[in-house]
Scaffold this active site. Structure first.
Site, short mmCIF file in Angstrom:
data_model
loop_
_atom_site.label_atom_id
_atom_site.label_comp_id
_atom_site.label_asym_id
_atom_site.label_seq_id
_atom_site.Cartn_x
_atom_site.Cartn_y
_atom_site.Cartn_z
N CYS A 53 18.12 -44.98 12.06
CA CYS A 53 17.20 -46.01 12.54
C CYS A 53 16.49 -46.63 11.34
O CYS A 53 15.27 -46.53 11.23
CB CYS A 53 16.17 -45.38 13.49
N ASP A 54 17.24 -47.18 10.45
CA ASP A 54 16.63 -47.81 9.29
C ASP A 54 17.40 -49.08 8.95
O ASP A 54 18.63 -49.06 8.84
CB ASP A 54 16.68 -46.84 8.10
#
Ligand code: PLP
Length: 467
Positions: free
Chosen positions: A371-372
């Site tokens: 999640c980046d």
């Protein structure tokens, strides 16, 4: 289920043994069982035959140089065991790497502890485990060694001039020629034994003359040492050799340059033993990574600024490409693709499923699973329409990939499936097959049985190898 971690059914139905370096424990120490049938985890295929071929090629091209494999580049057990079995030495950067190679029976005289700035407890560890050969480049280190490892045999690491390497080491390590005399004098006062000189031209070096310059510099320091009464007998020419065929400079070209410089500055019979610490050379081309498409998103071509998605699309196309299709795969820059940041590579995918003739191609980008927003593997690609579950492979993924990966967002390192390609020397192949973990050629027919542990086999000397 507990106990089945090392035997996981391949999606094609073949039983293969895998190495999961950091995986295996879930919450509360409960083993995680992963079924490839349902999970389709990313995985490596490591061709140990390629490692064998690289070793024979090294001995042939650099007949005066003993290779000490740089474990930091890729410490997977199959590689380390293979090289141990071939009689290579090991360049270790820490206590953990020393423990790894000693755990498979590598004798301490085949280990060089090359980190020039070591924690005192790790110097003591080396002392208590018989590792004597160590590098240094400053006075503080000499003081620590004098107090913690009286039997150390030190190699003075000198800085190199290497602007054309992909990873420059001399910005951090290496004594300047000016400071060498003072260091050698200090070592004398502290009663620390200095046995030789080392350098590293930087990883991914494409400047042939960097080796010649560094060998000439090393000669100067040998002479400096002789004036102070030292009888040094070891020259360590470091690493920096290319690991793939698409490198700007061929390994053999570099080797020829090194051989000429050695003949000039350290001619045969001069009493100086030469060693090198290749890392990427041995492993880069041996590892292929397979990743699976886990999600896909088509970015609408709205006018700039109309919504958040478009600004992300603009960001993704910062290199000039426009990627209307975003594919998410199950390994990323916090995992094996850490090489994009740390090793400045641009991995490019190969489609596993061959599309029909002349399929429509779409501008696409590839993203990792975390999640980046920085987790971008590649953009500006022209790919056919892919679906969730499709496989992509990446070649030349052995160097500084797994070694620098993390478990950010809870993702585990991909499994490593060992294979032995045809064409490696028959005798070597048999020995490695016996020594290494159970290997199964992914595309081959034979199932190679797991047999003897490495410690039951003698380590060979290089003289026994056909080169
Ligand atoms: N030796 C030392 C001390 C290093 O720091 C490195 C890489 O950083 C190596 C050897 C291996 O270098 P390469 O992978 O370029 O051969």
């Amino acid at each position: 289920e507990p106990g089945v971690l090392r035997h996981i059914e391949h999606s094609a139905g073949v039983l293969i043994q895998m190495e999961r370096p950091s995986a295996g424990r879930g919450v509360g120490g409960v083993p995680l069982a992963i079924s490839c049938k349902t999970e389709k985890g990313a995985f490596f295929v490591a061709d140990l035959g390629d490692v064998v071929k690289k070793h024979l090629r090294f001995l042939k091209a650099l007949p005066r140089v003993r290779p000490f494999y740089a474990v930091k580049c890729n410490g997977s057990k199959g590689v380390v065991r293979t090289l141990a079995e071939l009689g290579a030495g090991f360049d270790c950067a820490s206590k953990t790497e020393i423990a790894l190679v000693q755990s498979i029976g590598v004798p301490s005289d085949k280990i060089i502890y090359t980190n020039p700035c070591k924690q005192i407890s790790q110097i003591k560890y080396a002392a208590s485990h018989g590792v004597q050969l160590m590098a240094f480049d400053n006075e503080v280190e000499l003081g620590k060694v004098a107090r913690s490892h009286p039997h150390a045999r030190m190699v003075l690491c000198i800085a190199t001039d290497n602007p054309r390497s992909s990873a420059r080491l001399s910005v951090k390590f290496g004594a300047t020629l000016k400071s060498c005399r003072r260091l050698l004098e200090t070592a004398k006062e502290m009663n620390v034994e200095i046995v030789g000189i080392s350098f590293h031209v930087g990883s991914g070096c494409i400047d042939l003359q960097a080796f010649t310059r560094s060998i000439a510099d090393a000669r100067l320091v040998f002479e400096m040492g002789a004036e102070l009464g030292y009888k040094m007998h070891l020259l360590d020419i470091g690493g920096g050799f290319p690991g793939t065929e698409n490198s700007k400079v061929r390994f053999e070209e570099i080797a020829a340059t090194i051989n000429s410089a050695l003949d000039l500055y350290f001619p045969e019979g001069c009493g100086v033993e030469i060693l090198a610490k290749p890392g990427r050379y041995y492993v880069a081309s041996a590892f292929t990574l397979a990743v699976n498409v886990i999600d896909k998103q088509e970015v609408p071509l709205d006018p700039p600024g109309s919504d958040g998605r478009l600004s992300r699309w603009n960001d993704a196309s910062s290199c000039g490409a426009e990627p209307p299709i975003l594919y998410y795969v199950n390994d990323g820059i916090y995992g094996s693709f850490s090489c994009i940041f740390f090793d400045h590579t641009c991995p490019s995918p190969i489609l596993h499923k061959k599309p029909g003739p002349e399929p429509p191609l779409f501008s696409s980008s590839l993203w990792g699973p975390s999640c980046d927003g920085q987790d971008r593997i590649a953009d500006g690609l022209q790919l056919p329409d892919l679906q969730v579950g499709d496989w992509l492979t990446f070649e030349n993924m052995g160097a500084y990939t797994i070694a620098a990966s993390s478990s950010f967002n809870g993702y585990q390192q991909p499994q490593i499936n060992y294979a032995m390609s045809r064409g490696s020397c028959h005798n070597q192949k048999k020995r490695i097959e016996r020594a290494c973990v159970l290997l199964s050629p992914v595309a081959g027919k034979s199932q190679i049985p797991c047999a003897l542990p490495l410690s039951s086999l003698p380590l060979e000397s290089r003289e026994q190898h056909p080169s």
